[in-house]
Design an enzyme around this catalytic site. Structure first.
Site, PDB file in Angstrom:
ATOM      1  N   CYS A 115      -1.938   8.695  -2.987  1.00 27.30           N
ATOM      2  CA  CYS A 115      -0.575   8.649  -3.524  1.00 27.30           C
ATOM      3  C   CYS A 115      -0.315   9.737  -4.560  1.00 27.30           C
ATOM      4  O   CYS A 115       0.679  10.461  -4.494  1.00 27.30           O
ATOM      5  CB  CYS A 115      -0.286   7.262  -4.102  1.00 27.30           C
ATOM      6  N   HIS A 174      -0.463   3.056  -8.261  1.00 27.00           N
ATOM      7  CA  HIS A 174       0.214   3.587  -7.075  1.00 27.00           C
ATOM      8  C   HIS A 174       1.511   4.246  -7.517  1.00 27.00           C
ATOM      9  O   HIS A 174       2.176   3.776  -8.461  1.00 27.00           O
ATOM     10  CB  HIS A 174       0.505   2.472  -6.066  1.00 27.00           C
ATOM     11  N   GLU A 186       5.799   8.012   0.529  1.00 27.65           N
ATOM     12  CA  GLU A 186       4.543   7.668  -0.135  1.00 27.65           C
ATOM     13  C   GLU A 186       3.351   7.900   0.770  1.00 27.65           C
ATOM     14  O   GLU A 186       3.456   7.857   1.998  1.00 27.65           O
ATOM     15  CB  GLU A 186       4.555   6.200  -0.571  1.00 27.65           C
TER      16      GLU A 186
END
Length: 299
Positions: A115, A174, A186
């Site tokens: 990420c 994240h 993402e």
């Protein structure tokens, strides 16, 4: 004095840490699903979006933020790989095995991003500088941040290019790039590819941050003058908060048009918000132009 007022000072922060989407150990009950994994695959507002919708989906973002969105979108279909994207230069790399996730067993064979690796790449492409190297937690707390939005605010105040984050205030695990219209791009988890998803506002969603391409124009400035007061609202009639005895380096998150002020021979209705003081200052006492270049407008 006019020369001083139109000279902005620049400062550049560099980070060189290895960045993984899941950082920091948490105590788990036996057999419990890891907290980062539960959040990553938790319920979404809706199903994953069509890949063709990966683009700037709302107006108002800076040119750099729009470029970051499009750079991230250019990687749609690239493998998620744990630890990917953290080589000497921004870009996809082979990953590592995540000891908490059996699905990552092939990550060392897959070239891609985790990420924060994707976020790093997106803003490096947009700015020509490696401004967001580091973990997702480091990115969330970067000196390049000019505005923060709490989880309770939802997506209402967000602009394309803002970074959405999940985890605790000092344990973000994240991060994703907002597209607008409730969508994000993402690198989500092992076994998947870079994708467009609906924003997930539940679970441990922490909020979002806005990134400045140039910290000298988007975050850190110097005041001038002596005995300059900040105020609780963008008005000289609001309560006084803090006095700057002399020129002081300050972090500015955003600016807005509010009460006109006449002082020191200048007239200006622009005010800047100082998040470290939770206070406002008239732009007359901030070195730079009357409306500061690169600083976003307050929501």
């Amino acid at each position: 004095m006019r020369t001083i007022l139109h000279t902005a000072r620049r400062s550049v922060a560099a980070v060189g840490l290895l960045a993984l989407c899941a950082v920091g150990a948490t105590v788990q009950q036996a057999g419990a699903q890891p907290a980062w994994r539960a959040a990553a695959v938790g319920p979404a507002v809706g199903a994953a979006a069509d890949e063709g919708s990966c683009d700037v989906l709302a107006p108002g973002a800076s040119a750099a933020a729009q470029a970051a969105v499009r750079a991230a979108c250019s990687q749609i279909g690239v493998w998620y790989t744990w630890g990917g994207g953290h080589g000497a230069q921004p870009g996809p790399t082979y990953g590592q095995v995540d000891p908490t996730d059996p699905a990552s067993q092939h990550d060392p064979e897959r070239r891609g991003f985790d990420c924060s690796g994707l976020v790093r790449y997106a803003y490096a492409q947009a700015t020509g500088q490696d401004i967001l190297a580091g973990t997702s937690n480091a990115q969330y707390h970067s000196s390049r941040v000019t505005a923060r939005f709490g989880a309770s605010q939802g997506t209402g105040p967000l602009l394309p290019g803002d970074l959405l984050a999940w985890g605790g205030d000092n344990s973000i695990h994240h991060i994703a790039v907002y597209l607008g219209a409730g969508k994000m791009v993402e690198a989500r988890q092992s076994g998947t590819h870079v994708m467009v998803s609906d924003v997930r506002l539940g679970g441990d969603y922490n909020g979002a941050v806005r990134i400045a391409a140039d910290p000298g124009q988007g975050g850190t400035f110097s005041t001038w003058g002596t005995d300059v007061w900040t105020h609780s609202e963008p008005s000289t009639t609001s309560g006084r908060v803090h006095k700057f005895d002399g020129p002081t380096r300050v972090r500015i998150s955003c600016q807005k048009h509010a009460q006109p002020v006449d002082t020191e021979g200048y007239h200006n209705d622009a005010w800047s918000y100082l998040p470290d003081y939770k206070a406002w200052i008239t732009n007359i006492y901030v070195q730079g132009p009357a409306w500061l270049d690169g600083v976003p407008t307050c929501p």
